[in-house]
Scaffold this active site. Structure first.
Site, PDB file in Angstrom:
ATOM      1  CB  SER A 139     -17.481  -1.215  -2.634  1.00  0.00           C
ATOM      2  OG  SER A 139     -16.842  -0.031  -3.024  1.00  0.00           O
ATOM      3  CG  HIS A 173     -12.256  -1.730  -1.455  1.00  0.00           C
ATOM      4  ND1 HIS A 173     -12.984  -1.115  -0.466  1.00  0.00           N
ATOM      5  CD2 HIS A 173     -13.083  -1.772  -2.539  1.00  0.00           C
ATOM      6  CE1 HIS A 173     -14.170  -0.783  -0.922  1.00  0.00           C
ATOM      7  NE2 HIS A 173     -14.268  -1.191  -2.180  1.00  0.00           N
ATOM      8  CG  ASP A 189     -11.105  -0.075   2.126  1.00  0.00           C
ATOM      9  OD1 ASP A 189     -10.651   0.625   1.189  1.00  0.00           O
ATOM     10  OD2 ASP A 189     -12.216  -0.623   2.091  1.00  0.00           O
TER      11      ASP A 189
END
Length: 648
Positions: free
Chosen positions: A201, A342, A311
């Site tokens: 991320s 994610h 995602d």
């Protein structure tokens, strides 16, 4: 472990054993008696004590003053390295730079840093320290500027974020200054300067950003579910996902905000262009493919990309466009493409051991120079069903063929163009995706829908579809949504529930532990649900951005214009007997906070289509016999000629 994964691991071990059965990497000249890093079977071995490792912290001077206090911001760097490392034994570095160490934490279990009375970290989040320090690496957990114990203010992908991380690599290579807590100079005389950056991320986004500056010493990055363009993270062709997002995120990660950082957040709101959705200088600064601070042409590092096609936090066009740009520039690279949401590959069901071993071999190759064959292996691992993976020479599937699916007035979808002057109309209203795909055989004023007949065999979509519509409006603009849908009952990855995974009580361990920092983490399984349909690919555009992301051009009312754009990428198999659907609608309320325009949209069906890259049949492993053709730092894949898919 499945037979396929077992065979691949055995092959890798055999190749590695042929080149390095038991090797000691030499110490620096003049220090022959120093302890040596040991390599067996193509892998560095755990010969250093984790419990006795040096744990320390320094403050690296950055080139920015993000909080405008008249002093350059200092980056807090927490270090763990083998006790033996120093001038006589220099080790490479693995960095996880993050804004999350004192708020949401890292990993599936949300681990945060834990400090002792001297301010040194006793618990480093994730397994990297436990596993790699005993194998002759230093691991650095870096607090992004403006977060945790670093100075300054976060600017969400901008100059402070990028140059703060770059300064750490400069320090490791003798180009920047650092001090200890008492103000004394800190010199990184224990490292080779060879550095990797890894993270999921925001952490992986920082890796992309720093690599795009071309900084010397950064040998490889492993961006996981990471952003390559903040515009793509918060926009799609002029359509805004969330308003004032950058300032919201800056506030979230800054756990001790003050007035100086409020001024930065106000500037983020003023410059983000939410009123238009256009690409401007704000987004160019945060574009790592072709931006103001750096771009893909400057990348010196090998890149191991991991992302999932479902995602919808960091949407998958962030990896597909980055991957394509790296390929065009001949950057050495590898990729894993999953189907959950994610999620870190450490939490891909059944692949944790394989992930740790693959990452180990990747770092050994790039940082220790171990010739273990990893760059001669197929480039891509792809999940094609719940916890079912294949290996292929690249991604998208190299043998994908393009099919132009065309809507017709009777609601059908096929290869033949609709009759001349055939049209379909709907109104741009804010509508959830669930409503868009419901009861497609029934007229709905907010969307038009088209479906194929039952498929006579499996078809795998691999890559990025292209929506190509000819429309007219009764207002200057409208938001358009294109959804590619699989209609048919099937068990699929349930990425909507728990990011697609369920965490179990049972743990497994990777690395060495102490009482303060264990190497054990809970196992996971993939969530699976049987549903009657699945939205496979989705894409959005503001019609006035059809020609340019940076300059709006309204479509004259009553005049037809061509609107062509890429949807999000996918890798998905439509099963035999299912139907493929195309839904065209207005504002997607599931992913956009925008207010719908209320425009009436008329689609010229005879001149509209969606091009889909298909692979025939059930996915199988695609491993070319001469794998050297497809890999190596000096090789660039040749573009495939566009081919026409004749099936429907």
């Amino acid at each position: 472990m499945s037979p396929l994964r077992t065979a691949r691991l055995a092959a890798a071990l055999t190749l590695a054993a042929a080149t390095a059965t038991a090797t000691a990497l030499p110490a620096q000249a003049g220090a022959a008696a120093a302890p040596a890093i040991t390599v067996e079977n193509g892998r560095t071995q755990p010969v250093f004590s984790y419990a006795d490792a040096v744990r320390e912290h320094v403050y690296v001077e950055s080139p920015v003053d993000s909080d405008s206090d008249g002093a350059l911001d200092k980056v807090r760097v927490d270090i763990i390295r083998p006790k033996e490392s120093g001038p006589g034994l220099k080790v490479p570095v693995i960095i996880d730079e993050s804004p999350y160490y004192d708020n949401s934490g890292r990993g599936n279990e949300g681990e945060r840093k834990v400090y002792d009375a001297a301010g040194n970290v006793t618990k480093f989040p994730l397994f990297y320290d436990n596993y790699f320090v005993p194998r002759g690496y230093a691991v650095l957990n870096v607090d992004m500027l403006g977060t945790t114990r670093s100075e300054g203010c976060p600017d969400v992908g901008g100059r402070a974020d990028v140059l703060g991380g770059k300064a750490v690599i400069d320090w490791l290579n003798g180009r920047a200054r650092a001090t200890r807590a008492d103000g004394s100079p800190a010199v990184a005389d224990w490292t080779t300067g060879k550095t990797a950056m890894i993270g999921k991320s925001y952490d992986g986004t920082l890796a992309n950003a720093v690599a795009a500056t071309g900084v010397e010493g950064l040998k490889t990055i492993v961006p996981i579910s990471s952003i390559s363009s903040w515009y793509k993270y918060q926009r799609s062709n002029g359509v805004v996902y969330n308003y004032d997002y950058a300032s919201w995120l800056a506030n979230l990660v800054d756990t001790d905000p003050d007035a100086k950082c409020q001024a930065v957040r106000d500037r983020l709101d003023a410059e983000d262009g939410d009123d238009t959705g256009d690409y401007n200088a704000f987004w160019a600064e945060r574009d790592y493919i072709k931006g103001l601070l750096g771009d893909a042409s400057k990348v010196r590092a090998g890149v191991f990309v991991v992302h999932t096609v479902n995602d919808l936090n960091v949407k998958p066009d962030n990896f597909s466009t980055w991957w394509k740009a790296l390929a065009e520039r001949g950057v050495p690279r590898k990729i894993w493409v999953g189907q959950t949401q994610h999620v870190d590959p450490f939490d891909f069901e059944g692949r944790r051991d394989l992930w740790v071993d693959t990452l180990h071999r990747w770092f050994d190759y790039w940082l220790h120079g171990v010739r273990n064959g990893i760059m001669q292996e197929p480039r891509a691992d792809v999940e094609v069903g719940p916890a079912r993976w294949i290996t292929q020479r690249d991604w998208p599937a190299p043998l994908a063929l393009k099919a132009s699916l065309r809507p017709a007035a009777d609601g059908s979808l096929g290869l033949r163009p609709a009759a001349a002057n055939s049209t379909a109309s709907f109104t741009d209203v804010a509508m959830s995706e669930e409503a868009m795909v419901a009861d497609v055989g029934t007229a709905n004023p907010g969307r038009v829908a088209f479906t194929t007949g039952a498929l006579p065999l499996d078809l795998r979509l691999s890559g990025t579809p292209t929506a190509d519509l000819r429309v007219k409006l009764d207002k200057p603009t409208a938001n358009l949504t294109a959804l590619l849908v699989d209609f048919g009952e099937a068990a699929r990855v349930d990425w909507r529930r728990g990011q697609g995974i369920t965490t179990l009580a049972e743990e497994d361990c990777h690395g060495e532990s102490t009482a303060a920092d264990d190497a054990c983490y809970k196992k996971v399984v993939t969530n699976v649900a049987t549903r009657p349909l699945e939205i496979v690919a989705r894409g959005w555009i503001d019609v006035q951005n059809r020609h340019s992301l940076s300059q709006a051009e309204p479509l004259p009312a009553g005049t037809y214009g061509t609107v062509k754009w890429l949807t999000l990428p996918q890798d998905y198999t439509f099963r035999k007997g299912h139907r493929i659907g195309l839904v065209i609608a207005g504002t997607d309320a599931t992913y956009s906070d925008e207010t719908a325009t209320g425009a009436t949209v008329t689609v010229d069906l005879a001149r509209s289509s969606v091009a889909v890259p298909f692979v025939l049949g059930t996915p199988l492993a695609d491993v070319p016999q001469d794998r050297s053709r497809f890999h190596g730092p000096d090789r660039v894949d040749l573009p495939q000629p566009e081919r026409t898919f004749q099936f429907f």
